[in-house]
Design an enzyme around this catalytic site. Structure first.
Site, PDB file in Angstrom:
ATOM      1  N   LYS A   1      79.418  19.699  57.514  1.00  0.00           N
ATOM      2  CA  LYS A   1      79.125  18.797  56.406  1.00  0.00           C
ATOM      3  C   LYS A   1      78.185  17.647  56.780  1.00  0.00           C
ATOM      4  CE  LYS A   1      81.573  20.214  52.753  1.00  0.00           C
ATOM      5  NZ  LYS A   1      81.033  20.334  51.384  1.00  0.00           N
TER       6      LYS A   1
ATOM      7  N   SER B   1      83.719  26.899  60.011  1.00  0.00           N
ATOM      8  CA  SER B   1      83.147  25.752  59.307  1.00  0.00           C
ATOM      9  C   SER B   1      83.722  24.402  59.704  1.00  0.00           C
ATOM     10  CB  SER B   1      83.309  25.935  57.793  1.00  0.00           C
ATOM     11  OG  SER B   1      84.677  26.044  57.442  1.00  0.00           O
TER      12      SER B   1
END
Length: 420
Positions: free
Chosen positions: A58, A313
């Site tokens: 992110k 992730s």
């Protein structure tokens, strides 16, 4: 997109993002996982975004967005909403760029993610906890933004965010020694998937991109079925990094014709994968971070002999959740069972249950019983862990034969919610 009189292709914007991020983001490894390569008779590689500076991809989108914003927008103050990882990316960018930010997060956000946001943001950010889901926190953030003339940084549905996330795909293709047959990518709002799809469509169109969602928050799957983003009225928050009620309009448009498939996974399988990655590879992942790896089991017949990449992730997992993760994994594997059991109110009843009902490898892990002197028999809630799932049938048979069995609880969601 256009900048002045110059036309920039999708790849141009991603390459420009990569240049901005080269001194900010870690170039995370693309490494072969020998264990799963053997299990699936394939070459399975992990793109380790869990090793990123904020422990997730992110940071790529958040920093890219903020570094391309006009100064007047930045000066009004940054506002964002996030279930955790986007918040950390924005907090890091605010601290690095010396910009004030207000971050809205759902009330049930794991404590570990809150502490990470505070650590990365320092004195430059304020955290506001609001609502039960990301979408409720986002609505509150938008209201705050409008009332205070702030600048909202969307977690996924923004071109600059998507371009930043797309740099993950550039790295994968630069690091891969051979053409990639399958790429598994987790989906929440769709920012990472949209970025990956945009790059692979141009540079590796033969790669089959498989999106992966929790079955209890399958917003991209629903959008593809309906031809447009759909608001899910009810979702599970367990896979918090992917618990989004509606994917973005832009992310949907970029994904709809490029995703080869979207796989949805039960929470128990995700939990099994979290424990397996920790026990076998010493890799700590959050539930959303395990999605891509868990999906291999659903695709095992297709990936044999293929080159496969899974994007890990994120690793922002709260240690206090591990007991719940273990419980969900055992339930999914049919190795943990709960019963209502009828016990005679006499000395030795429990000993009889242990000696004559339980198998040699069965283990009582939960027992709740209150003796009531006015009754001959009392009801207990009993949790039993099995060594192998085949032991379940003889356990039930022994309970009924000895008149202990009252009811099986695993199939009753309302009761199970009280137990786990």
């Amino acid at each position: 997109m256009k900048t002045g009189e110059t036309y920039l292709s999708v790849l141009d914007t991603v390459y420009n993002a990569a240049e901005r991020l080269k001194n900010v983001c870690v170039r995370t490894p693309l490494a072969v996982n020998n264990n799963l390569s053997g299990v699936y008779n394939a070459k399975v590689l992990f793109k380790r975004e869990d090793l990123q500076r904020v422990r997730s991809y992110k940071i790529r989108g958040a920093y890219n967005k903020m570094s391309t914003m006009p100064k007047e927008d930045i000066s009004r103050g940054i506002v964002c909403a996030s279930a955790g990882n986007h918040a950390q990316g924005v907090a890091f960018a605010c601290n690095t760029m010396k910009v004030k930010g207000t971050i809205f997060m759902p009330l049930p956000t794991p404590g570990q993610k809150l502490e990470q946001v505070r650590m990365f943001g320092g004195d430059y950010i304020d955290i506001v906890l609001f609502g039960d889901t990301f979408d409720e926190a986002k609505d509150a953030a938008m209201r705050f933004c409008n009332e205070n003339n702030g600048t909202f940084i969307h977690p996924f549905d923004d071109p600059a965010i998507i371009e930043g996330q797309a740099t993950t795909a550039l790295e994968i293709l630069e690091q891969a020694d051979e053409p990639i047959d399958y790429l598994f990518v987790p989906i929440g709002g769709g920012g990472l998937a949209a970025g990956v799809c945009s790059v692979f469509k141009e540079l590796s169109p033969q790669t089959k991109i498989i999106g992966v969602e929790p079955s209890a928050a399958a917003s991209m799957k629903k959008a593809l079925e309906n031809g447009k983003p759909v608001h899910l009225e009810k979702i599970s928050r367990f896979v918090d990094g992917a618990a989004v009620q509606q994917v973005g309009n832009l992310t949907f448009e970029l994904c709809k014709n490029t995703l080869y498939d979207v796989v949805t996974l039960e929470e128990g399988l995700v939990c099994e994968t979290i424990l397996s990655l920790y026990n076998k590879d010493a890799i700590v992942v959050e539930p959303a971070g395990a999605l891509s790896v868990a999906a291999l089991e659903k695709y095992k017949e297709h990936i044999e002999g293929k080159n496969v990449v899974c994007i890990i992730s994120g690793s922002n997992n709260d240690i206090t959740r591990m007991e719940e993760i273990k419980e969900k994994a055992l339930l999914y594997a049919n190795l943990k069972h709960y019963f209502l059991v009828r016990f005679p109110q006499r000395p030795g009843a429990l000993k009889t249950f242990v000696m004559d009902v339980l198998g040699p490898n069965d283990d009582i892990t939960f027992f709740e019983y209150t003796q009531k002197n006015s009754k001959e028999k009392g009801i207990a809630v009993v949790g039993i862990a099995l060594k192998q799932k085949e032991d379940f049938t003889p356990l039930i048979e022994n309970m009924k034969k000895q008149d202990f069995f009252v009811n099986y609880l695993n199939n009753d969601p309302s009761l199970m919610n009280l137990l786990i």
